[in-house]
Write a protein that holds these residues in place. Sequence first.
Motif, PDB file in Angstrom:
ATOM      1  N   GLU A  18       0.806  -1.219   0.000  1.00 29.67           N
ATOM      2  CA  GLU A  18       0.000   0.000   0.000  1.00 29.67           C
ATOM      3  C   GLU A  18       0.843   1.275   0.000  1.00 29.67           C
ATOM      4  OE1 GLU A  18      -2.955  -0.169   3.096  1.00 29.67           O
ATOM      5  OE2 GLU A  18      -3.428  -2.235   2.585  1.00 29.67           O
ATOM      6  N   VAL A  19       1.942   1.280   0.710  1.00 30.67           N
ATOM      7  CA  VAL A  19       2.733   2.506   0.820  1.00 30.67           C
ATOM      8  C   VAL A  19       3.986   2.445  -0.042  1.00 30.67           C
ATOM      9  CG1 VAL A  19       4.048   3.981   2.402  1.00 30.67           C
ATOM     10  CG2 VAL A  19       1.863   3.034   3.127  1.00 30.67           C
ATOM     11  N   LEU A  20       4.833   1.486   0.217  1.00 25.76           N
ATOM     12  CA  LEU A  20       6.127   1.453  -0.473  1.00 25.76           C
ATOM     13  C   LEU A  20       5.979   1.136  -1.959  1.00 25.76           C
ATOM     14  CD1 LEU A  20       8.191  -0.199   2.378  1.00 25.76           C
ATOM     15  CD2 LEU A  20       7.960   2.222   1.822  1.00 25.76           C
ATOM     16  N   GLU A  21       5.065   0.252  -2.313  1.00 26.26           N
ATOM     17  CA  GLU A  21       4.830  -0.018  -3.735  1.00 26.26           C
ATOM     18  C   GLU A  21       4.238   1.222  -4.415  1.00 26.26           C
ATOM     19  OE1 GLU A  21       4.745  -1.634  -7.475  1.00 26.26           O
ATOM     20  OE2 GLU A  21       5.884  -2.272  -5.723  1.00 26.26           O
ATOM     21  N   SER A  22       3.369   1.952  -3.717  1.00 25.96           N
ATOM     22  CA  SER A  22       2.814   3.183  -4.287  1.00 25.96           C
ATOM     23  C   SER A  22       3.903   4.231  -4.499  1.00 25.96           C
ATOM     24  CB  SER A  22       1.716   3.744  -3.373  1.00 25.96           C
ATOM     25  OG  SER A  22       0.628   2.848  -3.315  1.00 25.96           O
ATOM     26  N   LEU A  23       4.826   4.329  -3.555  1.00 28.17           N
ATOM     27  CA  LEU A  23       5.956   5.247  -3.739  1.00 28.17           C
ATOM     28  C   LEU A  23       6.818   4.806  -4.919  1.00 28.17           C
ATOM     29  CD1 LEU A  23       7.077   6.060  -0.085  1.00 28.17           C
ATOM     30  CD2 LEU A  23       6.186   7.668  -1.777  1.00 28.17           C
ATOM     31  N   ALA A  24       6.999   3.495  -5.077  1.00 31.80           N
ATOM     32  CA  ALA A  24       7.783   2.981  -6.207  1.00 31.80           C
ATOM     33  C   ALA A  24       7.118   3.349  -7.529  1.00 31.80           C
ATOM     34  CB  ALA A  24       7.952   1.468  -6.091  1.00 31.80           C
ATOM     35  N   VAL A  25       5.806   3.195  -7.603  1.00 35.35           N
ATOM     36  CA  VAL A  25       5.069   3.517  -8.834  1.00 35.35           C
ATOM     37  C   VAL A  25       5.160   5.017  -9.121  1.00 35.35           C
ATOM     38  CG1 VAL A  25       2.757   3.601  -9.859  1.00 35.35           C
ATOM     39  CG2 VAL A  25       3.542   1.523  -8.702  1.00 35.35           C
ATOM     40  N   ALA A  26       4.956   5.832  -8.098  1.00 30.17           N
ATOM     41  CA  ALA A  26       5.034   7.293  -8.282  1.00 30.17           C
ATOM     42  C   ALA A  26       6.437   7.705  -8.718  1.00 30.17           C
ATOM     43  CB  ALA A  26       4.638   8.001  -6.990  1.00 30.17           C
ATOM     44  N   THR A  27       7.445   7.088  -8.129  1.00 32.16           N
ATOM     45  CA  THR A  27       8.831   7.396  -8.489  1.00 32.16           C
ATOM     46  C   THR A  27       9.104   7.016  -9.940  1.00 32.16           C
ATOM     47  OG1 THR A  27       9.528   7.038  -6.205  1.00 32.16           O
ATOM     48  CG2 THR A  27      11.245   6.969  -7.884  1.00 32.16           C
ATOM     49  N   ALA A  28       8.652   5.833 -10.328  1.00 35.47           N
ATOM     50  CA  ALA A  28       8.854   5.381 -11.713  1.00 35.47           C
ATOM     51  C   ALA A  28       8.125   6.297 -12.685  1.00 35.47           C
ATOM     52  CB  ALA A  28       8.381   3.944 -11.865  1.00 35.47           C
ATOM     53  N   ALA A  29       6.927   6.745 -12.321  1.00 33.98           N
ATOM     54  CA  ALA A  29       6.150   7.618 -13.196  1.00 33.98           C
ATOM     55  C   ALA A  29       6.803   8.986 -13.370  1.00 33.98           C
ATOM     56  CB  ALA A  29       4.738   7.778 -12.649  1.00 33.98           C
ATOM     57  N   SER A  30       7.538   9.416 -12.375  1.00 35.56           N
ATOM     58  CA  SER A  30       8.183  10.728 -12.464  1.00 35.56           C
ATOM     59  C   SER A  30       9.611  10.642 -12.997  1.00 35.56           C
ATOM     60  CB  SER A  30       8.187  11.419 -11.096  1.00 35.56           C
ATOM     61  OG  SER A  30       9.121  10.809 -10.242  1.00 35.56           O
ATOM     62  N   ALA A  31      10.058   9.432 -13.326  1.00 36.44           N
ATOM     63  CA  ALA A  31      11.447   9.246 -13.754  1.00 36.44           C
ATOM     64  C   ALA A  31      11.789  10.034 -15.012  1.00 36.44           C
ATOM     65  CB  ALA A  31      11.731   7.762 -13.967  1.00 36.44           C
ATOM     66  N   TYR A  32      10.812  10.280 -15.864  1.00 38.83           N
ATOM     67  CA  TYR A  32      11.079  11.036 -17.089  1.00 38.83           C
ATOM     68  C   TYR A  32      11.551  12.448 -16.793  1.00 38.83           C
ATOM     69  CZ  TYR A  32       6.730  13.560 -16.401  1.00 38.83           C
ATOM     70  OH  TYR A  32       5.748  14.363 -15.886  1.00 38.83           O
ATOM     71  N   ARG A  33      11.202  12.959 -15.625  1.00 39.41           N
ATOM     72  CA  ARG A  33      11.598  14.317 -15.250  1.00 39.41           C
ATOM     73  C   ARG A  33      13.077  14.395 -14.876  1.00 39.41           C
ATOM     74  NH1 ARG A  33       6.862  17.446 -13.110  1.00 39.41           N
ATOM     75  NH2 ARG A  33       8.466  18.712 -12.148  1.00 39.41           N
ATOM     76  N   ASP A  34      13.607  13.264 -14.428  1.00 37.16           N
ATOM     77  CA  ASP A  34      15.022  13.182 -14.047  1.00 37.16           C
ATOM     78  C   ASP A  34      15.398  14.254 -13.021  1.00 37.16           C
ATOM     79  OD1 ASP A  34      17.470  11.857 -14.157  1.00 37.16           O
ATOM     80  OD2 ASP A  34      18.289  13.333 -15.555  1.00 37.16           O
ATOM     81  N   ASP A  35      14.515  14.479 -12.061  1.00 33.93           N
ATOM     82  CA  ASP A  35      14.797  15.500 -11.054  1.00 33.93           C
ATOM     83  C   ASP A  35      14.944  14.936  -9.644  1.00 33.93           C
ATOM     84  OD1 ASP A  35      12.196  14.854 -10.456  1.00 33.93           O
ATOM     85  OD2 ASP A  35      11.393  16.856 -10.750  1.00 33.93           O
ATOM     86  N   ASN A  36      14.928  13.613  -9.529  1.00 32.92           N
ATOM     87  CA  ASN A  36      15.145  12.953  -8.241  1.00 32.92           C
ATOM     88  C   ASN A  36      14.161  13.443  -7.177  1.00 32.92           C
ATOM     89  OD1 ASN A  36      16.428  11.030  -6.686  1.00 32.92           O
ATOM     90  ND2 ASN A  36      17.963  12.467  -5.926  1.00 32.92           N
ATOM     91  N   ARG A  37      12.936  13.683  -7.578  1.00 34.23           N
ATOM     92  CA  ARG A  37      11.911  14.207  -6.670  1.00 34.23           C
ATOM     93  C   ARG A  37      11.640  13.294  -5.479  1.00 34.23           C
ATOM     94  NH1 ARG A  37       6.976  15.855 -10.389  1.00 34.23           N
ATOM     95  NH2 ARG A  37       6.163  16.240  -8.318  1.00 34.23           N
ATOM     96  N   TYR A  38      11.789  12.008  -5.677  1.00 34.87           N
ATOM     97  CA  TYR A  38      11.484  11.055  -4.609  1.00 34.87           C
ATOM     98  C   TYR A  38      12.725  10.598  -3.851  1.00 34.87           C
ATOM     99  CZ  TYR A  38       6.657  10.950  -6.081  1.00 34.87           C
ATOM    100  OH  TYR A  38       5.359  11.300  -6.361  1.00 34.87           O
TER     101      TYR A  38
END
Length: 175
Positions: A18-38
């Motif tokens: 519920e939490v860590l997998e959701s963070l993984a998905v959000a991180t992967a989705a933002s990877a195109y930005r290449d800004d290390n947001r997570y």
Amino acid sequence: MLPGRPGWIRDVAYLGDEVLESLAVATAASAYRDDNRYLLPAGTYRTAGLVVEALAGVVPGDGGPGQVVLYALPAWKLEALWDVLLVLRRTAAGDPETDVVRETLDILCGHPFMPARTVQQIAADLEKVVSVLTLDLPAVTVVATAVVLGEERGEAVVDAYRAITAAWTAAGVRH
């Protein structure tokens, strides 16, 4: 060494998918930005979540008092847990570099199917998991050896077990 009673891991099992997998998905989705947001790669969050899920799977549902489970965890998986815990601690403390992590967790915490938790509670729950996995007392060796060798519960083993459960209690782990 893990507590054999399942209550401690049931309390924190939500972290895995519920939490860590959701963070993984959000991180992967933002990877195109290449800004290390997570702050961490998606794989680190995913690995930490899979460890929590694995622990929930190895602790018997009918475990009783005095029961322990021996569990071998590769160092790189423990490192992933530590890395995620450090990010969650920073998030709970209000570090501005973790604003995106906080926003994601706030959304998750507000979801109707998620137990009501705060970012601080999420960090504290992962802290419990890490505390159990990193317990480094001589007593752990005594009890683990007795379990592996199938030895009787002598006074030294009972005393060692009491030292372990005292450490678990101090870490807020129900055993």
